[in-house]
Design a protein around this motif. Structure first.
Motif, PDB file in Angstrom:
ATOM      1  N   MET A   1       0.835  -1.176   0.000  1.00  0.00           N
ATOM      2  CA  MET A   1       0.000   0.000   0.000  1.00  0.00           C
ATOM      3  C   MET A   1       0.884   1.245   0.000  1.00  0.00           C
ATOM      4  O   MET A   1       1.901   1.284   0.672  1.00  0.00           O
ATOM      5  N   ILE A   2       0.489   2.234  -0.761  1.00  0.00           N
ATOM      6  CA  ILE A   2       1.203   3.505  -0.782  1.00  0.00           C
ATOM      7  C   ILE A   2       0.253   4.590  -0.301  1.00  0.00           C
ATOM      8  O   ILE A   2      -0.885   4.676  -0.764  1.00  0.00           O
ATOM      9  N   GLU A   3       0.718   5.398   0.633  1.00  0.00           N
ATOM     10  CA  GLU A   3      -0.070   6.527   1.107  1.00  0.00           C
ATOM     11  C   GLU A   3       0.786   7.776   0.982  1.00  0.00           C
ATOM     12  O   GLU A   3       1.913   7.814   1.473  1.00  0.00           O
ATOM     13  N   VAL A   4       0.270   8.784   0.293  1.00  0.00           N
ATOM     14  CA  VAL A   4       0.993  10.038   0.089  1.00  0.00           C
ATOM     15  C   VAL A   4       0.190  11.164   0.717  1.00  0.00           C
ATOM     16  O   VAL A   4      -0.987  11.352   0.399  1.00  0.00           O
ATOM     17  N   LEU A   5       0.817  11.886   1.632  1.00  0.00           N
ATOM     18  CA  LEU A   5       0.204  13.070   2.215  1.00  0.00           C
ATOM     19  C   LEU A   5       0.782  14.287   1.509  1.00  0.00           C
ATOM     20  O   LEU A   5       1.966  14.584   1.642  1.00  0.00           O
ATOM     21  N   LEU A   6      -0.050  14.951   0.732  1.00  0.00           N
ATOM     22  CA  LEU A   6       0.375  16.116  -0.041  1.00  0.00           C
ATOM     23  C   LEU A   6      -0.366  17.311   0.518  1.00  0.00           C
ATOM     24  O   LEU A   6      -1.543  17.523   0.222  1.00  0.00           O
ATOM     25  N   GLY A   7       0.324  18.070   1.375  1.00  0.00           N
ATOM     26  CA  GLY A   7      -0.341  19.165   2.067  1.00  0.00           C
ATOM     27  C   GLY A   7      -1.392  18.578   2.998  1.00  0.00           C
ATOM     28  O   GLY A   7      -1.103  17.769   3.855  1.00  0.00           O
ATOM     29  N   LEU A   8      -2.657  18.960   2.798  1.00  0.00           N
ATOM     30  CA  LEU A   8      -3.745  18.439   3.614  1.00  0.00           C
ATOM     31  C   LEU A   8      -4.484  17.289   2.925  1.00  0.00           C
ATOM     32  O   LEU A   8      -5.397  16.717   3.491  1.00  0.00           O
ATOM     33  N   LEU A  43       4.179   1.942   2.271  1.00  0.00           N
ATOM     34  CA  LEU A  43       5.006   3.146   2.273  1.00  0.00           C
ATOM     35  C   LEU A  43       4.138   4.347   2.592  1.00  0.00           C
ATOM     36  O   LEU A  43       3.041   4.492   2.056  1.00  0.00           O
ATOM     37  N   ARG A  44       4.638   5.184   3.464  1.00  0.00           N
ATOM     38  CA  ARG A  44       3.955   6.439   3.780  1.00  0.00           C
ATOM     39  C   ARG A  44       4.929   7.562   3.418  1.00  0.00           C
ATOM     40  O   ARG A  44       6.055   7.592   3.907  1.00  0.00           O
ATOM     41  N   LEU A  45       4.479   8.462   2.566  1.00  0.00           N
ATOM     42  CA  LEU A  45       5.309   9.554   2.070  1.00  0.00           C
ATOM     43  C   LEU A  45       4.599  10.865   2.373  1.00  0.00           C
ATOM     44  O   LEU A  45       3.408  11.002   2.085  1.00  0.00           O
ATOM     45  N   GLN A  46       5.316  11.805   2.969  1.00  0.00           N
ATOM     46  CA  GLN A  46       4.729  13.098   3.302  1.00  0.00           C
ATOM     47  C   GLN A  46       5.432  14.174   2.487  1.00  0.00           C
ATOM     48  O   GLN A  46       6.667  14.232   2.462  1.00  0.00           O
ATOM     49  N   ILE A  47       4.636  15.023   1.829  1.00  0.00           N
ATOM     50  CA  ILE A  47       5.180  16.068   0.958  1.00  0.00           C
ATOM     51  C   ILE A  47       4.504  17.384   1.306  1.00  0.00           C
ATOM     52  O   ILE A  47       3.285  17.442   1.448  1.00  0.00           O
ATOM     53  N   ALA A  48       5.292  18.459   1.424  1.00  0.00           N
ATOM     54  CA  ALA A  48       4.745  19.784   1.692  1.00  0.00           C
ATOM     55  C   ALA A  48       5.436  20.789   0.780  1.00  0.00           C
ATOM     56  O   ALA A  48       6.626  20.706   0.549  1.00  0.00           O
ATOM     57  N   GLY A  49       4.694  21.710   0.242  1.00  0.00           N
ATOM     58  CA  GLY A  49       5.290  22.729  -0.610  1.00  0.00           C
ATOM     59  C   GLY A  49       5.273  22.343  -2.078  1.00  0.00           C
ATOM     60  O   GLY A  49       4.844  21.258  -2.461  1.00  0.00           O
ATOM     61  N   SER A  50       5.757  23.244  -2.916  1.00  0.00           N
ATOM     62  CA  SER A  50       5.694  23.016  -4.366  1.00  0.00           C
ATOM     63  C   SER A  50       6.910  22.264  -4.909  1.00  0.00           C
ATOM     64  O   SER A  50       6.842  21.702  -5.988  1.00  0.00           O
TER      65      SER A  50
END
Length: 193
Positions: A1-8, A43-50
């Motif tokens: 499973m892939i989880e991506v947090l992109l901002g909110l 995998l859990r991936l957290q991304i913030a910003g452009s």
């Protein structure tokens, strides 16, 4: 499973994953982030910003290392741009000249990968990926080097599914074919092998 947090926003894929190197594509910015996944991995991936690559963080130490590698690789983008400019101007590079042009970048990336290989399990897709990248970077095709051609052929895990479905397979094929003289019969033999 892939989880991506992109901002909110949260994006996830709950399907079972086959081991290999995958990438997340961000069409608006034309950026890609590569991740290494083992069979049925989470995998859990957290991304913030452009600037997605710059701000990306993973809960998995192997993928965090992979993100660091991609940031290092991106830091050499000016060398890639200079090479593209030289090609557009019509400059021709032999394989040896191209290796010399990229020496600083190659040495830095190989050093990073060698250190990373000490921290990664041998069964991990990223291990195979880094080993293969090192082999590609250490290889400088010479059409008269028959021994080097055979060593390159024998040292590559051509039938490994994790490598076959990686972004490196095309580069491996091109590198191997570059060892052959530019004649139809020679290239036919190379493809047959």
């Amino acid at each position: 499973m892939i989880e991506v947090l992109l901002g909110l926003r949260v994006f996830n894929n709950k399907k079972s994953i086959f081991g290999g190197i995958y990438y997340l594509n961000f069409p608006k910015t034309k950026q890609k982030i590569y991740v290494a996944l083992s069979d049925k991995d989470t995998l859990r991936l957290q991304i913030a910003g452009s600037d997605y690559l710059k701000t990306a963080h993973s809960t998995d130490p192997t993928n965090e290392l992979f993100l660091e590698y991609q940031r290092l690789e991106k830091s050499f983008s000016t060398i890639d741009s200079l090479y593209d400019v030289e090609i557009k101007r019509g400059r021709k590079f032999s394989h040896a000249n191209k290796a010399a042009f990229f020496r600083e970048k190659t040495e830095s990336l190989v050093a990073f990968r060698k250190q990373a290989l000490k921290k990664i399990k041998g069964s991990d897709p990223l291990y195979l990926y880094f080993m293969t990248l090192n082999r590609l970077d250490e290889s400088v095709p010479n059409r008269k080097n028959y021994k080097g051609r055979m060593e390159f052929l024998q040292q590559t895990a051509w039938n490994d599914n994790q490598l076959f479905f990686s972004p490196l397979y095309k580069s491996l094929l091109q590198e191997y074919i570059n060892y052959f003289p530019l004649e139809g019969d020679s290239i036919y033999v190379g493809v047959k092998n």
